[in-house]
Structures are given as structure tokens and as C-alpha cells.
Design an enzyme around this catalytic site. Sequence first.
Site, PDB file in Angstrom:
ATOM      1  N   ARG A  12      43.051  36.669  54.494  1.00  0.00           N
ATOM      2  CA  ARG A  12      42.464  35.360  54.287  1.00  0.00           C
ATOM      3  C   ARG A  12      43.575  34.321  54.325  1.00  0.00           C
ATOM      4  NH1 ARG A  12      39.708  35.546  48.715  1.00  0.00           N
ATOM      5  NH2 ARG A  12      39.362  33.354  49.231  1.00  0.00           N
ATOM      6  N   LYS A  85      38.871  43.785  43.876  1.00  0.00           N
ATOM      7  CA  LYS A  85      37.645  43.438  43.154  1.00  0.00           C
ATOM      8  C   LYS A  85      36.633  42.729  44.058  1.00  0.00           C
ATOM      9  CE  LYS A  85      38.854  38.926  41.132  1.00  0.00           C
ATOM     10  NZ  LYS A  85      38.898  38.152  39.863  1.00  0.00           N
ATOM     11  N   ASP A  86      37.073  42.237  45.233  1.00  0.00           N
ATOM     12  CA  ASP A  86      36.155  41.634  46.191  1.00  0.00           C
ATOM     13  C   ASP A  86      35.408  42.669  47.019  1.00  0.00           C
ATOM     14  OD1 ASP A  86      37.125  39.197  45.383  1.00  0.00           O
ATOM     15  OD2 ASP A  86      38.336  38.841  47.177  1.00  0.00           O
ATOM     16  N   THR A 129      34.845  28.538  34.351  1.00  0.00           N
ATOM     17  CA  THR A 129      34.815  29.842  35.011  1.00  0.00           C
ATOM     18  C   THR A 129      33.460  29.988  35.669  1.00  0.00           C
ATOM     19  OG1 THR A 129      34.939  32.256  34.810  1.00  0.00           O
ATOM     20  CG2 THR A 129      34.043  31.060  32.928  1.00  0.00           C
ATOM     21  N   SER A 131      32.533  33.123  36.796  1.00  0.00           N
ATOM     22  CA  SER A 131      32.225  34.551  36.739  1.00  0.00           C
ATOM     23  C   SER A 131      31.249  34.854  35.611  1.00  0.00           C
ATOM     24  CB  SER A 131      33.525  35.336  36.510  1.00  0.00           C
ATOM     25  OG  SER A 131      33.254  36.616  35.983  1.00  0.00           O
ATOM     26  N   ARG A 133      30.655  37.624  34.341  1.00  0.00           N
ATOM     27  CA  ARG A 133      31.348  38.572  33.451  1.00  0.00           C
ATOM     28  C   ARG A 133      32.159  37.829  32.408  1.00  0.00           C
ATOM     29  NH1 ARG A 133      36.535  39.835  33.294  1.00  0.00           N
ATOM     30  NH2 ARG A 133      36.892  38.725  35.245  1.00  0.00           N
ATOM     31  N   ARG A 134      32.916  36.836  32.842  1.00  0.00           N
ATOM     32  CA  ARG A 134      33.722  36.063  31.899  1.00  0.00           C
ATOM     33  C   ARG A 134      32.833  35.203  31.008  1.00  0.00           C
ATOM     34  NH1 ARG A 134      37.835  34.653  36.792  1.00  0.00           N
ATOM     35  NH2 ARG A 134      39.338  36.355  36.475  1.00  0.00           N
ATOM     36  N   ARG A 151      34.964  26.285  41.088  1.00  0.00           N
ATOM     37  CA  ARG A 151      35.345  26.974  42.322  1.00  0.00           C
ATOM     38  C   ARG A 151      36.671  26.439  42.793  1.00  0.00           C
ATOM     39  NH1 ARG A 151      31.907  29.057  46.807  1.00  0.00           N
ATOM     40  NH2 ARG A 151      33.576  30.546  46.525  1.00  0.00           N
ATOM     41  N   THR A 156      43.456  24.244  42.631  1.00  0.00           N
ATOM     42  CA  THR A 156      42.286  23.420  42.317  1.00  0.00           C
ATOM     43  C   THR A 156      41.830  23.636  40.885  1.00  0.00           C
ATOM     44  OG1 THR A 156      41.549  23.449  44.623  1.00  0.00           O
ATOM     45  CG2 THR A 156      39.893  22.936  42.951  1.00  0.00           C
ATOM     46  N   ARG A 157      41.782  24.883  40.471  1.00  0.00           N
ATOM     47  CA  ARG A 157      41.268  25.195  39.134  1.00  0.00           C
ATOM     48  C   ARG A 157      42.219  24.710  38.048  1.00  0.00           C
ATOM     49  NH1 ARG A 157      37.711  30.647  39.856  1.00  0.00           N
ATOM     50  NH2 ARG A 157      37.302  30.373  42.073  1.00  0.00           N
ATOM     51  N   CYS A 244      28.013  40.147  41.382  1.00  0.00           N
ATOM     52  CA  CYS A 244      28.041  38.771  40.915  1.00  0.00           C
ATOM     53  C   CYS A 244      26.970  38.431  39.921  1.00  0.00           C
ATOM     54  CB  CYS A 244      27.941  37.742  41.991  1.00  0.00           C
ATOM     55  SG  CYS A 244      27.938  37.980  43.641  1.00  0.00           S
TER      56      CYS A 244
END
Length: 343
Positions: A12, A85-86, A129, A131, A133-134, A151, A156-157, A244
Site C-alpha cells: 500500500r 490483522k487486515d 477510535t 474500531s 473492538r476498542r 479515520r 491525521t489521527r 469489523c
Amino acid sequence: MTAPAKLRIGTRRSALATTQSGHVADAITELTGVETVLVEITTDGDRSQAAGTPLTGAPSTGVFVSALRDALLSGEVDVAVHSLKDLPTYAADGITLAAVPPREDPRDVIVARDGLTLGELPVGSRLGTGSPRRVAQVEALGLGLEISGVRGNVDTRIGKVRSGEYDAVVLARAGLARLGRLEEATEVLDPLQVLPAPGQGALAVECRSDDAATLAVLARLDDAGTHAAVTAERVVMARLEGGCAAPIGALAELAEGEDGPEIWLRAVVLSTDGALSVRRSASAELGADPAGWPAAAAALGEALAAEMLDDGAGDLVGPPAPGDPTTETPVHPSARSAEVHNA
């Protein structure tokens, strides 16, 4: 068998992805002498992220993976490097997971204003976040935080914290470490509080299944312990029909037992609001031969997931929480999930 003269490595375009792929390229050359070149590929996930479009409800799995796999199958590249993890948990025709290099620390971190930890954030603070999960695990801590989807790449984050738009964001420690920005983390989260995503911190190195020469080269990169650990985690996720839309965390670690190497596995499934959770842990002996470790790890993952399913965890795998799920992608439909506790 003659090694290839040069390998084209698909990656990527993000700074983190090219850094990770560069590490793999360097390792290939160092261990085997084979030259490498990085080939940047834009994925659907990258385009979605750039546009700020949520991934929740996306029609296909592995949005950060499919374009790289297409480039691999078309012959545009010889190797594809992914954040593990992707990677969807089901097999892709014609593609083999050839190596899982040594893993970075898989834990999550907080990047917060004023050097604050998660527990020090005032009630009502805005935590970023996407996610589920988080979200679910932080909600389960009962800290009274306002959790919002976010995102974008690492810059950016973190920039949203620096600008004051957010009081803190949650990121993977491994990404910051690989980018040389670990000092920006204000807290590393204990897995007792927040279990990481299955495979977090690990890389997946794929090639075409019929490319025996490249398979032989990439085998030199594989770390048996990391491969076993992520196998156990991913089997749990697949068995629980994670991804997801499902708040699932899992972490496996290797230890030296009285009779040889052992693997310890923890997993959690939560309701999207964190109010209910199913937590289980188990361990197994791996045996002396690393070649048998993936099978032993997979059996442990299956057994743990079966226990969790018997305890009703499948009832907790529901619709996505508000916000965006970032890169924790859905998996192939398979089964359900785990003992229900109030959290």
C-alpha cells in the site's frame, strides 16, 4: 532450485505500509541476497480512507488486501506485504501465506493531550477510535468518555489530538514503533484492559502458490513462534465469525513450560456497548518440532472458541458500533462466539 534475481514487492502507499514493506524487503536481501523493489498499489481501503467513507457495511472483506492480491495474481508483483490483522481468515485461491516475520509488540496505545493516560482523561473527554473492538473494551471500563469514529493515517489521527478536536486517540503500538514515533504514545494499554485485534503487530507476506522459488526465499523470513501465535488468534476470530462488526480481541503468547514450549491464548467477545463480555483463556503444549506448532495453535484456538460458543458468545456478535471500524476487517462466515459476564 534457483532463487529469483529480483522480487517485486507490492505494498500500500501509506507511510506505514511502505515502511513495513521496506523492512520485509531489507530482510529478504539480508537473508537471501535477492534484490527487491517496492511497487505501490492503491487499495479500495485506501481510497475509502482518503474519502473519509466508513468501512462498516462494506460489501467485501479485506478492503486493504484485495488490490494487492489482484496484483499478485496478475503477475504485477511477486510478493505482497500486509498488516496481518487486515488479512481475511479464509484462504485465497492461488495465494499462500509464505511467511510471518517476528512480531512487534501487539498492544494498543493511547496518544492523549497533555501526556494523559486513559484513566486520567476527564469524564466527557473525546476519544477517537473507529474500531468496535476498542470501543467496546473502553466502554466496558466505565470511564465516561465520549467515543467518536476517526479515520485516516497516523499523522491525521494524532493531528486531531494536537488540534484539540480529540482529547486522545487509540492506535496500535506496532505502527508507531515502525514509524519511529513511539515517544508520542502517552500510555501502552494493558491487555487485561484492552485485548488487541487478532494478528495485531504482525506482518503477512504472501506470494503465488505455484511460485516455488519465491516460496523458498520467503520461508527464510518466517518466525515459528509468531506464526503459531497469530494462527491461534485468527482461528478464534474465524470460529467466532469476527471482523469489523464484531468486537473481538485475542492475544496468544509463547512461554517455556516444564515440558517444553507452550502457547497461552486469551480471547474476548463483547456486546458493542461493552456491557456484556465473554472472556476465556487456555493453554497447550506445542511440542519440540516447530513444524507442528501451527497445527497445535489452531487446535487450541478451535477449542477455546468452542468453549466460548457454548457459553453464548455468539449472541454478542451483533451490528457494528457507531463510527468506523478502521482496518479490522470482517472474515468469512463460519461460526459464532463465548461465558457472558457483566462488564
